[in-house]
Design a protein around this motif. Structure first.
Motif, PDB file in Angstrom:
ATOM      1  N   ALA A  72     -10.578  11.924 -14.773  1.00  0.00           N
ATOM      2  CA  ALA A  72      -9.652  12.007 -13.636  1.00  0.00           C
ATOM      3  C   ALA A  72     -10.480  12.747 -12.281  1.00  0.00           C
ATOM      4  CB  ALA A  72      -8.480  12.634 -13.605  1.00  0.00           C
ATOM      5  N   PRO A  73     -11.200  13.913 -12.376  1.00  0.00           N
ATOM      6  CA  PRO A  73     -11.771  14.560 -11.083  1.00  0.00           C
ATOM      7  C   PRO A  73     -12.712  13.294 -10.595  1.00  0.00           C
ATOM      8  CG  PRO A  73     -11.471  15.943 -12.880  1.00  0.00           C
ATOM      9  CD  PRO A  73     -11.094  14.800 -13.534  1.00  0.00           C
ATOM     10  N   VAL A  74     -13.402  12.862 -11.419  1.00  0.00           N
ATOM     11  CA  VAL A  74     -14.457  11.863 -10.845  1.00  0.00           C
ATOM     12  C   VAL A  74     -13.947  10.723  -9.940  1.00  0.00           C
ATOM     13  CG1 VAL A  74     -16.357  10.227 -11.488  1.00  0.00           C
ATOM     14  CG2 VAL A  74     -16.257  12.318 -12.759  1.00  0.00           C
ATOM     15  N   VAL A  75     -12.816  10.207 -10.588  1.00  0.00           N
ATOM     16  CA  VAL A  75     -12.084   9.089  -9.665  1.00  0.00           C
ATOM     17  C   VAL A  75     -11.689   9.845  -8.597  1.00  0.00           C
ATOM     18  CG1 VAL A  75     -10.339   7.630  -9.698  1.00  0.00           C
ATOM     19  CG2 VAL A  75     -11.619   7.699 -11.896  1.00  0.00           C
ATOM     20  N   THR A  76     -10.724  10.980  -8.407  1.00  0.00           N
ATOM     21  CA  THR A  76     -10.181  11.559  -7.424  1.00  0.00           C
ATOM     22  C   THR A  76     -11.402  11.744  -6.575  1.00  0.00           C
ATOM     23  OG1 THR A  76      -8.751  12.884  -9.018  1.00  0.00           O
ATOM     24  CG2 THR A  76      -9.327  13.735  -6.705  1.00  0.00           C
ATOM     25  N   SER A  77     -12.582  12.314  -6.763  1.00  0.00           N
ATOM     26  CA  SER A  77     -13.563  12.340  -5.895  1.00  0.00           C
ATOM     27  C   SER A  77     -13.875  11.218  -5.252  1.00  0.00           C
ATOM     28  CB  SER A  77     -14.803  13.136  -6.506  1.00  0.00           C
ATOM     29  OG  SER A  77     -15.985  13.178  -5.660  1.00  0.00           O
ATOM     30  N   ARG A 109      -1.909  12.563  -8.625  1.00  0.00           N
ATOM     31  CA  ARG A 109      -1.772  11.017  -8.469  1.00  0.00           C
ATOM     32  C   ARG A 109      -2.478  10.558  -9.621  1.00  0.00           C
ATOM     33  NH1 ARG A 109       2.127   7.815  -7.885  1.00  0.00           N
ATOM     34  NH2 ARG A 109       2.407   7.753  -5.547  1.00  0.00           N
ATOM     35  N   VAL A 110      -3.840  10.909  -9.564  1.00  0.00           N
ATOM     36  CA  VAL A 110      -4.963  10.249 -10.478  1.00  0.00           C
ATOM     37  C   VAL A 110      -4.655  10.958 -11.841  1.00  0.00           C
ATOM     38  CG1 VAL A 110      -7.201  10.027 -10.841  1.00  0.00           C
ATOM     39  CG2 VAL A 110      -6.492  10.377  -8.384  1.00  0.00           C
ATOM     40  N   ALA A 111      -4.408  12.108 -12.019  1.00  0.00           N
ATOM     41  CA  ALA A 111      -4.203  12.550 -13.399  1.00  0.00           C
ATOM     42  C   ALA A 111      -3.119  12.006 -14.204  1.00  0.00           C
ATOM     43  CB  ALA A 111      -4.087  14.075 -13.182  1.00  0.00           C
ATOM     44  N   ARG A 112      -1.939  11.610 -13.446  1.00  0.00           N
ATOM     45  CA  ARG A 112      -0.853  10.958 -14.252  1.00  0.00           C
ATOM     46  C   ARG A 112      -1.575   9.430 -14.819  1.00  0.00           C
ATOM     47  NH1 ARG A 112       4.785  10.494 -11.343  1.00  0.00           N
ATOM     48  NH2 ARG A 112       4.963   9.720 -13.420  1.00  0.00           N
ATOM     49  N   ALA A 113      -2.570   8.710 -14.201  1.00  0.00           N
ATOM     50  CA  ALA A 113      -2.998   7.880 -14.993  1.00  0.00           C
ATOM     51  C   ALA A 113      -4.233   7.976 -15.896  1.00  0.00           C
ATOM     52  CB  ALA A 113      -3.346   6.712 -13.718  1.00  0.00           C
ATOM     53  N   THR A 116       3.708   7.889   6.636  1.00  0.00           N
ATOM     54  CA  THR A 116       4.717   8.164   5.555  1.00  0.00           C
ATOM     55  C   THR A 116       4.380   7.201   4.597  1.00  0.00           C
ATOM     56  OG1 THR A 116       6.827   8.608   6.898  1.00  0.00           O
ATOM     57  CG2 THR A 116       7.147   8.014   4.635  1.00  0.00           C
ATOM     58  N   LEU A 117       3.852   6.011   4.614  1.00  0.00           N
ATOM     59  CA  LEU A 117       3.100   5.127   3.556  1.00  0.00           C
ATOM     60  C   LEU A 117       2.087   5.925   3.062  1.00  0.00           C
ATOM     61  CD1 LEU A 117       3.184   2.536   1.873  1.00  0.00           C
ATOM     62  CD2 LEU A 117       1.657   1.794   3.820  1.00  0.00           C
ATOM     63  N   LEU A 118       1.103   6.321   3.747  1.00  0.00           N
ATOM     64  CA  LEU A 118      -0.109   7.058   3.313  1.00  0.00           C
ATOM     65  C   LEU A 118       0.232   8.370   2.463  1.00  0.00           C
ATOM     66  CD1 LEU A 118      -2.467   6.841   6.299  1.00  0.00           C
ATOM     67  CD2 LEU A 118      -2.495   5.546   4.100  1.00  0.00           C
ATOM     68  N   ARG A 119       1.122   9.304   3.053  1.00  0.00           N
ATOM     69  CA  ARG A 119       1.487  10.333   2.379  1.00  0.00           C
ATOM     70  C   ARG A 119       2.127  10.196   1.161  1.00  0.00           C
ATOM     71  NH1 ARG A 119       5.728  13.559   1.923  1.00  0.00           N
ATOM     72  NH2 ARG A 119       7.060  12.613   3.537  1.00  0.00           N
ATOM     73  N   GLU A 120       3.159   9.335   1.044  1.00  0.00           N
ATOM     74  CA  GLU A 120       3.987   9.339  -0.223  1.00  0.00           C
ATOM     75  C   GLU A 120       3.001   8.502  -1.450  1.00  0.00           C
ATOM     76  OE1 GLU A 120       7.626   7.598   1.022  1.00  0.00           O
ATOM     77  OE2 GLU A 120       8.478   9.330   1.731  1.00  0.00           O
ATOM     78  N   THR A 121       2.292   7.228  -0.941  1.00  0.00           N
ATOM     79  CA  THR A 121       1.529   6.624  -2.041  1.00  0.00           C
ATOM     80  C   THR A 121       0.319   7.250  -2.252  1.00  0.00           C
ATOM     81  OG1 THR A 121       0.428   5.359  -0.500  1.00  0.00           O
ATOM     82  CG2 THR A 121       2.385   4.441  -0.959  1.00  0.00           C
ATOM     83  N   ARG A 122      -0.267   8.198  -1.771  1.00  0.00           N
ATOM     84  CA  ARG A 122      -1.220   8.948  -2.108  1.00  0.00           C
ATOM     85  C   ARG A 122      -0.829  10.283  -2.587  1.00  0.00           C
ATOM     86  NH1 ARG A 122      -2.027   4.014  -0.296  1.00  0.00           N
ATOM     87  NH2 ARG A 122      -4.312   3.641   0.090  1.00  0.00           N
ATOM     88  N   VAL A 137       5.983  -7.485   6.206  1.00  0.00           N
ATOM     89  CA  VAL A 137       6.648  -7.443   4.977  1.00  0.00           C
ATOM     90  C   VAL A 137       6.796  -6.138   4.366  1.00  0.00           C
ATOM     91  CG1 VAL A 137       6.539  -8.331   2.333  1.00  0.00           C
ATOM     92  CG2 VAL A 137       5.846  -9.695   4.508  1.00  0.00           C
ATOM     93  N   THR A 138       8.118  -5.711   4.092  1.00  0.00           N
ATOM     94  CA  THR A 138       8.167  -4.321   3.897  1.00  0.00           C
ATOM     95  C   THR A 138       8.673  -4.152   2.017  1.00  0.00           C
ATOM     96  OG1 THR A 138      10.663  -4.580   4.263  1.00  0.00           O
ATOM     97  CG2 THR A 138       8.896  -3.798   6.123  1.00  0.00           C
ATOM     98  N   GLY A 139       8.775  -5.109   1.715  1.00  0.00           N
ATOM     99  CA  GLY A 139       9.112  -5.144   0.005  1.00  0.00           C
ATOM    100  C   GLY A 139       7.959  -5.103  -1.032  1.00  0.00           C
ATOM    101  N   ALA A 140       6.809  -5.282  -0.459  1.00  0.00           N
ATOM    102  CA  ALA A 140       5.657  -5.252  -1.325  1.00  0.00           C
ATOM    103  C   ALA A 140       5.069  -4.144  -1.562  1.00  0.00           C
ATOM    104  CB  ALA A 140       4.538  -6.322  -0.866  1.00  0.00           C
ATOM    105  N   THR A 141       5.392  -2.859  -1.248  1.00  0.00           N
ATOM    106  CA  THR A 141       4.792  -1.522  -1.091  1.00  0.00           C
ATOM    107  C   THR A 141       4.814  -1.108  -2.656  1.00  0.00           C
ATOM    108  OG1 THR A 141       6.982  -0.538  -0.648  1.00  0.00           O
ATOM    109  CG2 THR A 141       5.269  -0.735   0.987  1.00  0.00           C
ATOM    110  N   ALA A 142       3.691  -0.437  -2.991  1.00  0.00           N
ATOM    111  CA  ALA A 142       3.514   0.055  -4.459  1.00  0.00           C
ATOM    112  C   ALA A 142       4.723   1.061  -4.829  1.00  0.00           C
ATOM    113  CB  ALA A 142       2.581   0.568  -4.488  1.00  0.00           C
ATOM    114  N   THR A 143       5.262   1.090  -6.075  1.00  0.00           N
ATOM    115  CA  THR A 143       5.965   2.293  -6.441  1.00  0.00           C
ATOM    116  C   THR A 143       5.198   2.845  -7.408  1.00  0.00           C
ATOM    117  OG1 THR A 143       7.231   0.720  -7.592  1.00  0.00           O
ATOM    118  CG2 THR A 143       8.173   1.104  -5.460  1.00  0.00           C
ATOM    119  N   ASP A 144       5.510   4.049  -7.768  1.00  0.00           N
ATOM    120  CA  ASP A 144       5.180   4.874  -9.096  1.00  0.00           C
ATOM    121  C   ASP A 144       5.946   4.592 -10.179  1.00  0.00           C
ATOM    122  OD1 ASP A 144       3.893   6.546 -10.765  1.00  0.00           O
ATOM    123  OD2 ASP A 144       4.370   8.341  -9.743  1.00  0.00           O
TER     124      ASP A 144
END
Length: 303
Positions: free
Chosen positions: A55-60, A69-73, A192-198, A294-301
């Protein structure tokens, strides 16, 4: 080749690349691999060219995501599938998505084949020294199907550009959160989109805002100061300049031709509404402004 043309090409290839995140075929492909939720699919499909790195390589290399966020995946995703299978799945998903959007004739027609060959030539010529994601994608085999070949070439060029953008941010002392604050303050993306999705909490975001205020780049009302606007413009200009090199293989005429060929495809993707509102990549050109909100296409965790 000019920086203006390099940016115009980015505006046209970014929506095509983005299908791998938002097309329903991509989500079905990730689910079929056993990947759990949007974000596990996102990280596995995008990071697959790197191999089963931790995960740290992908985070970087992805830069703007909170490590959690990365470590959960990752590396959990590699318990369900292998990078080679994820690569095959994303190609199959892009085959299906582009065929659905363009029709079989459009996906294999002469204009799309021309675009694929131009893009592949540019991607193959890209100097990937110091550009890990660009290099990993460039090393992949050339797909036989022209629409899949086009998608992979554009993805290589997109990640090449992104690697260069990260280098520019690092050179300016802009960490992941500060970079997103600068982008949103410039009106390019929704904060808000940036902060929450990241997956950054409000405290980290506010600390980055305070950092930019101390540097004289962010006003008290959250807008950019003249100095901040100048820094933002410089970051974008240096990113465009760093992204210019691969297009020299096509020359100005070839680059302009590819831009013309990509424009209707980009419009087709944008008008599906698959790309979320708020534009997390920061593009605000005419193509993106003309797309429906379009507001309904945002990613959810869901992972």
């Amino acid at each position: 080749m000019t920086d203006v043309l390099a940016r115009a090409l980015w505006e046209r290839y970014e929506p095509v690349h983005g299908l791998v995140y938002f097309a329903p075929e991509a989500r079905r492909a990730a689910d079929a691999l056993g990947l759990r939720g949007f974000w596990m699919g996102y990280f596995a499909l995008r990071a697959a060219p790197l191999g089963a790195v931790p995960a740290p390589v992908v985070t970087s290399s992805f830069y703007v995501f909170h490590p959690d966020r990365v470590a959960r995946a990752l590396p959990d995703a590699w318990r369900y599938t292998a990078p080679a299978d994820a690569l095959a799945a994303r190609q199959e998903a892009m085959d299906a998505a582009l065929t659905r959007l363009l029709g079989r004739d459009g996906a294999t027609g002469p204009q799309l084949t021309e675009a694929a060959d131009l893009a592949w030539r540019a991607a193959a010529s890209a100097d990937t020294a110091g550009r890990v994601l660009g290099a990993a994608n460039q090393a992949l085999d050339r797909p036989a199907l022209p629409h899949v070949r086009l998608w992979q070439a554009l993805t290589t060029l997109r990640e090449h550009r992104g690697d260069g953008h990260v280098a520019v941010l690092v050179a300016h002392g802009l960490g992941p959160v500060a970079a997103m604050v600068l982008k949103s303050a410039a009106g390019e993306s929704d904060a808000t989109l940036l902060r929450e999705t990241r997956k950054w909490d409000l405290r980290a975001w506010q600390a980055a805002e305070e950092e930019l205020r101390e540097r004289g780049w962010l006003a008290e009302d959250g807008t950019l100061t003249p100095a901040g606007a100048a820094v933002h413009s410089e970051v974008e200009a240096r990113t465009d300049a760093a992204a210019r090199q691969p297009w020299s293989a096509l020359g100005a005429d070839g680059g302009a031709r590819l831009a013309d060929l990509l424009e209707p495809l980009a419009k087709t993707v944008l008008h599906t509404g698959l790309i979320p509102a708020g534009n997390p990549v920061g593009l605000t050109g005419a193509l993106w402004n003309a797309a429906p909100a379009v507001t309904g296409a945002t990613a959810t965790d869901g992972g």
